[in-house]
Write a protein that holds these residues in place. Structure first.
Motif, PDB file in Angstrom:
ATOM      1  N   ILE A 258       0.838  -1.199   0.000  1.00  0.00           N
ATOM      2  CA  ILE A 258       0.000   0.000   0.000  1.00  0.00           C
ATOM      3  C   ILE A 258       0.874   1.250   0.000  1.00  0.00           C
ATOM      4  CG2 ILE A 258      -1.628   1.366   1.374  1.00  0.00           C
ATOM      5  CD1 ILE A 258      -2.971  -0.962   0.029  1.00  0.00           C
ATOM      6  N   ALA A 259       1.904   1.257   0.853  1.00  0.00           N
ATOM      7  CA  ALA A 259       2.794   2.414   0.939  1.00  0.00           C
ATOM      8  C   ALA A 259       3.504   2.664  -0.384  1.00  0.00           C
ATOM      9  CB  ALA A 259       3.806   2.200   2.064  1.00  0.00           C
ATOM     10  N   ILE A 260       4.008   1.595  -1.005  1.00  0.00           N
ATOM     11  CA  ILE A 260       4.725   1.727  -2.273  1.00  0.00           C
ATOM     12  C   ILE A 260       3.782   2.200  -3.370  1.00  0.00           C
ATOM     13  CG2 ILE A 260       5.931   0.425  -4.071  1.00  0.00           C
ATOM     14  CD1 ILE A 260       7.064  -1.333  -1.753  1.00  0.00           C
ATOM     15  N   LEU A 261       2.566   1.658  -3.377  1.00  0.00           N
ATOM     16  CA  LEU A 261       1.582   2.072  -4.372  1.00  0.00           C
ATOM     17  C   LEU A 261       1.283   3.566  -4.265  1.00  0.00           C
ATOM     18  CD1 LEU A 261      -0.475   0.850  -6.547  1.00  0.00           C
ATOM     19  CD2 LEU A 261      -2.151   1.017  -4.697  1.00  0.00           C
ATOM     20  N   LEU A 262       1.100   4.056  -3.039  1.00  0.00           N
ATOM     21  CA  LEU A 262       0.803   5.475  -2.849  1.00  0.00           C
ATOM     22  C   LEU A 262       2.000   6.346  -3.234  1.00  0.00           C
ATOM     23  CD1 LEU A 262      -1.202   5.363   0.510  1.00  0.00           C
ATOM     24  CD2 LEU A 262      -2.093   5.671  -1.806  1.00  0.00           C
ATOM     25  N   LEU A 263       3.205   5.907  -2.866  1.00  0.00           N
ATOM     26  CA  LEU A 263       4.393   6.678  -3.246  1.00  0.00           C
ATOM     27  C   LEU A 263       4.531   6.756  -4.760  1.00  0.00           C
ATOM     28  CD1 LEU A 263       7.235   8.001  -2.855  1.00  0.00           C
ATOM     29  CD2 LEU A 263       8.127   5.668  -2.964  1.00  0.00           C
ATOM     30  N   GLU A 264       4.443   5.613  -5.425  1.00  0.00           N
ATOM     31  CA  GLU A 264       4.679   5.600  -6.866  1.00  0.00           C
ATOM     32  C   GLU A 264       3.565   6.303  -7.626  1.00  0.00           C
ATOM     33  OE1 GLU A 264       7.321   5.053  -8.220  1.00  0.00           O
ATOM     34  OE2 GLU A 264       8.482   3.776  -6.882  1.00  0.00           O
ATOM     35  N   SER A 265       2.347   6.290  -7.096  1.00  0.00           N
ATOM     36  CA  SER A 265       1.291   7.055  -7.756  1.00  0.00           C
ATOM     37  C   SER A 265       1.546   8.551  -7.614  1.00  0.00           C
ATOM     38  CB  SER A 265      -0.083   6.670  -7.209  1.00  0.00           C
ATOM     39  OG  SER A 265      -0.132   6.784  -5.801  1.00  0.00           O
ATOM     40  N   ALA A 266       2.144   8.962  -6.476  1.00  0.00           N
ATOM     41  CA  ALA A 266       2.553  10.369  -6.352  1.00  0.00           C
ATOM     42  C   ALA A 266       3.664  10.687  -7.343  1.00  0.00           C
ATOM     43  CB  ALA A 266       2.999  10.661  -4.927  1.00  0.00           C
ATOM     44  N   ASN A 267       4.639   9.783  -7.468  1.00  0.00           N
ATOM     45  CA  ASN A 267       5.691   9.973  -8.470  1.00  0.00           C
ATOM     46  C   ASN A 267       5.085  10.119  -9.867  1.00  0.00           C
ATOM     47  OD1 ASN A 267       7.970   9.948  -6.845  1.00  0.00           O
ATOM     48  ND2 ASN A 267       8.269   7.729  -7.001  1.00  0.00           N
ATOM     49  N   TYR A 268       4.087   9.298 -10.144  1.00  0.00           N
ATOM     50  CA  TYR A 268       3.466   9.296 -11.470  1.00  0.00           C
ATOM     51  C   TYR A 268       2.892  10.656 -11.829  1.00  0.00           C
ATOM     52  CZ  TYR A 268       0.054   8.018 -15.115  1.00  0.00           C
ATOM     53  OH  TYR A 268      -0.687   7.960 -16.268  1.00  0.00           O
ATOM     54  N   LEU A 269       2.210  11.273 -10.899  1.00  0.00           N
ATOM     55  CA  LEU A 269       1.521  12.519 -11.233  1.00  0.00           C
ATOM     56  C   LEU A 269       2.426  13.751 -11.157  1.00  0.00           C
ATOM     57  CD1 LEU A 269       0.700  14.294  -8.402  1.00  0.00           C
ATOM     58  CD2 LEU A 269      -0.700  12.252  -8.081  1.00  0.00           C
ATOM     59  N   GLU A 270       3.543  13.649 -10.457  1.00  0.00           N
ATOM     60  CA  GLU A 270       4.350  14.844 -10.189  1.00  0.00           C
ATOM     61  C   GLU A 270       5.004  15.445 -11.430  1.00  0.00           C
ATOM     62  OE1 GLU A 270       5.515  13.944  -5.527  1.00  0.00           O
ATOM     63  OE2 GLU A 270       6.838  13.271  -7.138  1.00  0.00           O
ATOM     64  N   HIS A 271       5.291  14.609 -12.448  1.00  0.00           N
ATOM     65  CA  HIS A 271       5.984  15.127 -13.635  1.00  0.00           C
ATOM     66  C   HIS A 271       5.380  14.587 -14.926  1.00  0.00           C
ATOM     67  CE1 HIS A 271       9.070  16.501 -10.821  1.00  0.00           C
ATOM     68  NE2 HIS A 271       9.022  15.286 -10.293  1.00  0.00           N
ATOM     69  N   TYR A 272       4.147  14.133 -14.865  1.00  0.00           N
ATOM     70  CA  TYR A 272       3.514  13.473 -16.005  1.00  0.00           C
ATOM     71  C   TYR A 272       3.617  14.323 -17.273  1.00  0.00           C
ATOM     72  CZ  TYR A 272      -0.139  11.476 -18.973  1.00  0.00           C
ATOM     73  OH  TYR A 272      -0.834  10.925 -20.021  1.00  0.00           O
ATOM     74  N   GLY A 273       4.274  13.756 -18.286  1.00  0.00           N
ATOM     75  CA  GLY A 273       4.353  14.394 -19.595  1.00  0.00           C
ATOM     76  C   GLY A 273       5.302  15.559 -19.711  1.00  0.00           C
ATOM     77  N   LEU A 274       5.886  16.003 -18.603  1.00  0.00           N
ATOM     78  CA  LEU A 274       6.740  17.194 -18.624  1.00  0.00           C
ATOM     79  C   LEU A 274       8.142  16.841 -19.112  1.00  0.00           C
ATOM     80  CD1 LEU A 274       5.586  18.866 -15.292  1.00  0.00           C
ATOM     81  CD2 LEU A 274       4.688  19.189 -17.610  1.00  0.00           C
ATOM     82  N   LEU A 275       8.758  17.771 -19.806  1.00  0.00           N
ATOM     83  CA  LEU A 275      10.042  17.489 -20.450  1.00  0.00           C
ATOM     84  C   LEU A 275      10.953  18.700 -20.419  1.00  0.00           C
ATOM     85  CD1 LEU A 275      11.725  15.474 -22.197  1.00  0.00           C
ATOM     86  CD2 LEU A 275      10.655  16.528 -24.206  1.00  0.00           C
ATOM     87  N   ARG A 276      12.176  18.487 -19.935  1.00  0.00           N
ATOM     88  CA  ARG A 276      13.224  19.511 -20.066  1.00  0.00           C
ATOM     89  C   ARG A 276      13.816  19.406 -21.467  1.00  0.00           C
ATOM     90  NH1 ARG A 276      16.636  17.253 -15.442  1.00  0.00           N
ATOM     91  NH2 ARG A 276      18.266  18.604 -16.242  1.00  0.00           N
ATOM     92  N   ASN A 370       7.116  14.941 -23.166  1.00  0.00           N
ATOM     93  CA  ASN A 370       7.780  13.662 -22.909  1.00  0.00           C
ATOM     94  C   ASN A 370       6.783  12.532 -23.204  1.00  0.00           C
ATOM     95  OD1 ASN A 370       9.372  11.577 -22.026  1.00  0.00           O
ATOM     96  ND2 ASN A 370       9.443  12.225 -19.885  1.00  0.00           N
ATOM     97  N   VAL A 371       6.723  12.126 -24.470  1.00  0.00           N
ATOM     98  CA  VAL A 371       5.740  11.138 -24.923  1.00  0.00           C
ATOM     99  C   VAL A 371       6.281   9.733 -24.726  1.00  0.00           C
ATOM    100  CG1 VAL A 371       4.405  10.308 -26.907  1.00  0.00           C
ATOM    101  CG2 VAL A 371       4.809  12.762 -26.597  1.00  0.00           C
ATOM    102  N   CYS A 372       5.408   8.843 -24.269  1.00  0.00           N
ATOM    103  CA  CYS A 372       5.776   7.438 -24.108  1.00  0.00           C
ATOM    104  C   CYS A 372       6.074   6.835 -25.480  1.00  0.00           C
ATOM    105  CB  CYS A 372       4.630   6.688 -23.438  1.00  0.00           C
ATOM    106  SG  CYS A 372       4.930   4.920 -23.217  1.00  0.00           S
ATOM    107  N   PRO A 373       7.270   6.278 -25.699  1.00  0.00           N
ATOM    108  CA  PRO A 373       7.613   5.759 -27.039  1.00  0.00           C
ATOM    109  C   PRO A 373       6.630   4.712 -27.546  1.00  0.00           C
ATOM    110  CG  PRO A 373       9.572   5.899 -25.658  1.00  0.00           C
ATOM    111  CD  PRO A 373       8.409   6.183 -24.756  1.00  0.00           C
TER     112      PRO A 373
END
Length: 391
Positions: A258-276, A370-373
């Motif tokens: 549960i903890a890992i799922l919540l952490l990684e879902s936060a990771n998922y949304l924090e930079h979704y699609g953004l690209l330097r 940052n598009v998924c290949p």
């Protein structure tokens, strides 16, 4: 409630000073759950952590609305020195482990069915997830004692590699295709999850091995931060299993998952699609506030120690949570992390809510995203080619 933060020269009051201890409700979850169950006679309250996460925090966010206030520059130094804010974090750890101990005790000695045990494991998982966020805050600090506390905060979730990968991998590669913890446009959370977990573990091992080799140390030694962090998880759970029995193992695994799922879902949304973007010399541009999704929802920011002010965290990773600022130029999520995490679990809903926001942030130019290949052709068919290049 407000109080004076800077007593030197700037008469500024921190309106959230006495609200930060609200986050301590999460590690107290097993005690609150036990009290509710025995007071009201309803076993569903073993899932207090789920109610806190799914109902209480989003409801208070909705009622209070966003808070985009920032401390004035003149107050920053005094706010940094104020140790009250550090103790709001430090207190999380003893409460986290006290809650874990009694949660395990309840799992063994309280009369409950499998569903109630699963509910209590979720409550422990929410505590561990916010504990990861506390660890995230502490591993960024310069004093070695705080970094050690950060590793202990990660031990309950068996996520010790985060202390290396997040700081030396993610913060270097953020918002680039090379970063395992940056979600790509069109990539579902369920595709991102294994890429982030296993890619992060491999990356952290490579980073730590390279660090040790630079210092002439053996990889398999006490100097290996990963081995130290993982051993902390063993030290955390071995006494509990010896004391309460091997029957704890599935519930320990559930709370960690549960903890890992919540952490990684936060990771998922924090930079979704953004690209330097890359410079002419091949290097990526420096990290700016435009490379992280932000949310200024008040309650979820209190429980997550301003994690949602993620742009300032990446631009200034040494800045403590109470100093993090909101930026108008940062892309904004339509809600707090809690609601967005729920949406991320359902890819069609996520795409409906977020894809047009990514496109708007980049003026519809897919070459900047940052598009998924694997989803490149589908994205082009859906949104048009424009200036988009497939090479």
């Amino acid at each position: 409630m407000v109080t004076r933060v800077n007593e030197d020269s700037v008469a500024w009051r921190d309106p959230k000073r006495y609200l930060w201890p609200l986050g301590l409700a999460a590690p107290l979850g097993p005690f609150i759950a036990w009290a509710l169950v025995h007071t009201l006679g309803l076993g569903l309250f073993w899932a207090f952590g789920a109610f806190l996460w799914l109902i209480f925090i989003p409801f208070i966010d909705l009622v209070t609305g966003p808070d985009n206030s920032n401390p004035p520059e003149e107050a920053m130094a005094a706010l940094e020195r104020n140790r009250y804010y550090r103790w709001c974090l430090y207190l999380y750890l003893p409460l986290q482990y006290l809650g874990l101990f009694f949660g395990c005790y309840f799992l063994v000695h309280e009369p409950m069915g499998s569903g109630e045990r699963a509910a209590l494991a979720v409550t422990l998982g929410v505590s561990a997830a916010i504990g990861i966020n506390v660890g995230h805050e502490l591993v960024h600090r310069l004093p070695g004692s705080e970094r050690t506390l950060g590793k202990w905060a990660l031990a309950q979730s068996f996520y010790g590699h985060f202390c290396v990968e997040h700081k030396y991998g993610h913060h270097v590669r953020v918002a680039t295709p090379e970063d395992f913890a940056t979600a790509r446009f069109g990539e579902s959370f369920w595709a991102f999850l294994p890429r982030s977990i296993f890619g992060g573990i491999r990356s952290s091992w490579r980073l730590e091995r390279a660090r040790l080799e630079r210092h002439g140390q053996r990889v398999w030694s006490r100097g290996n931060n990963l081995l130290v962090a993982w051993s902390m998880s063993v030290v955390c759970f071995a006494p509990l299993i010896l004391l309460f029995g091997w029957g704890l193992l599935p519930w320990i695994a559930i709370q960690a998952a549960i903890a890992i799922l919540l952490l990684e879902s936060a990771n998922y949304l924090e930079h979704y699609g953004l690209l330097r973007q890359k410079r002419p010399n091949g290097n990526y541009e420096r990290i700016t506030p435009q490379h992280s999704w932000n949310s200024d929802q008040l309650c979820s920011n209190l429980f997550l120690y301003h994690l949602q002010r993620h742009s300032d965290h990446h631009a200034n990773p040494g800045r403590r949570y109470q100093l993090l600022r909101s930026f108008k130029e940062s892309p904004q999520l339509p809600s707090g992390y809690v609601v967005m995490i729920i949406l991320s679990l359902f890819p069609p809903l996520w795409r409906r809510v977020m894809d047009h926001r990514v496109l708007a942030h980049y003026g519809g130019d897919l070459t900047l995203i940052n598009v998924c290949p694997r989803k490149r052709e589908r994205v082009v068919r859906r949104y048009g080619t424009g200036a988009y290049a497939t090479s």
